[in-house]
Design a protein around this motif. Structure first.
Motif: not given
Length: 275
Positions: A35, A25, A23, A7, A37
């Motif tokens: 989600s 999910y 990232k 990401y 990060v």
């Protein structure tokens, strides 16, 4: 199930070994429910695989990736979908719809596996094992309106009805082959009509995708009816859309082939923009 994407500011970062963030999910019943990060902490290829395994990740979506990293992910039992590019959220949605495939974007020719690929394996399509779609729009973000029909004239999908063009990365494996190939050489504003055989669309039905099981071994199947759509799971926990094809007193049969498998498709395509 959890899906991790290399990401960078909303997009798929193109070098797995050098990604600074993922990232992740969380998916339930085929839909993203949350989600987050996370940082990679400067880990190398092998350590990244361990990091993702610790997070419970079942699938990785990325751009270019070296053979060592692929082996590490495989050892962890993590499914790989390489060769992707563009918007991360859109790629995950495409994956869940079965429209994103692993193009095998490995970087066998770079000088040092920890240094990443010599160029963008996610879109080059020339020796990296990336998408083989060629044309001036390959690797670019495009927006297109389309109308899809079967040979008998039945409309099965239309972006015009939704009043919003479809956005995707041309040649990134987000679309069926024939659609991608048509858009790759179009001019903005151009309209084309194409006819696709199954091999350039959703392929031919695979007998191995038809599964029969004892009703007693599939919890909840006693309440299902023929024609009902369900989600199965593969060995990685990935949701697989299927339809109940048959059922008797003791067994139930699921067909996990794409509903368009084996069909010839016709598309009216209008290229709206290229970035």
């Amino acid at each position: 199930m959890k899906i991790a994407v290399t990401y960078d500011n909303g997009n798929i970062f193109q070098h797995f070994g050098k990604t600074e963030t993922f990232k992740i999910y969380t998916v339930e019943d085929g839909k993203v429910v949350s989600s987050e990060v996370i940082g990679s902490n400067g880990s190398g290829h092998g350590a990244l695989a361990g990091l993702l395994d610790d997070k419970g990740v079942a699938v990785v979506i990325c751009g270019g990736i070296g053979g060592g990293a692929q082996a590490a992910l495989e050892k962890m039992g993590i499914e790989l979908c390489a060769g992707a590019s563009g918007d991360a959220d859109a790629a995950v949605e495409a994956y869940l719809k079965g429209e994103l495939v692993n193009t095998g974007a490995n970087c066998d020719h770079h000088h040092d596996e920890e240094e990443g690929c010599a160029h963008d394996c996610g879109s080059c399509g020339s020796g990296c094992g990336g998408p083989q779609i060629t044309g001036k729009n390959a690797g670019k973000k495009v927006r297109a309106h389309y109308l899809g029909k079967l040979n008998d004239g039945t409309v099965f999908d239309s972006s015009y009805e939704r009043e919003e063009p479809l956005e995707f990365i041309c040649g990134a494996g987000m679309m069926i082959k024939g659609f991608d190939e048509a858009v790759a050489n179009m001019e903005v504003g151009q309209i084309v009509d194409i006819h696709l055989m199954p091999e350039d669309a959703y392929g031919h039905p695979d007998p191995a995708a038809i599964l029969t099981a004892e009703i007693s071994q599939v919890p909840g199947s006693e309440n299902l009816s023929v024609g009902e759509h369900v989600y199965l799971q593969d060995n990685y926990g990935r949701p697989i859309p299927a339809v109940v094809a048959a059922k008797d007193e003791k067994t139930i049969t699921f067909d996990a082939n794409h509903e368009m498998a084996g069909k010839e498709l016709n598309f009216h395509i209008e290229l709206v923009s290229v970035e």
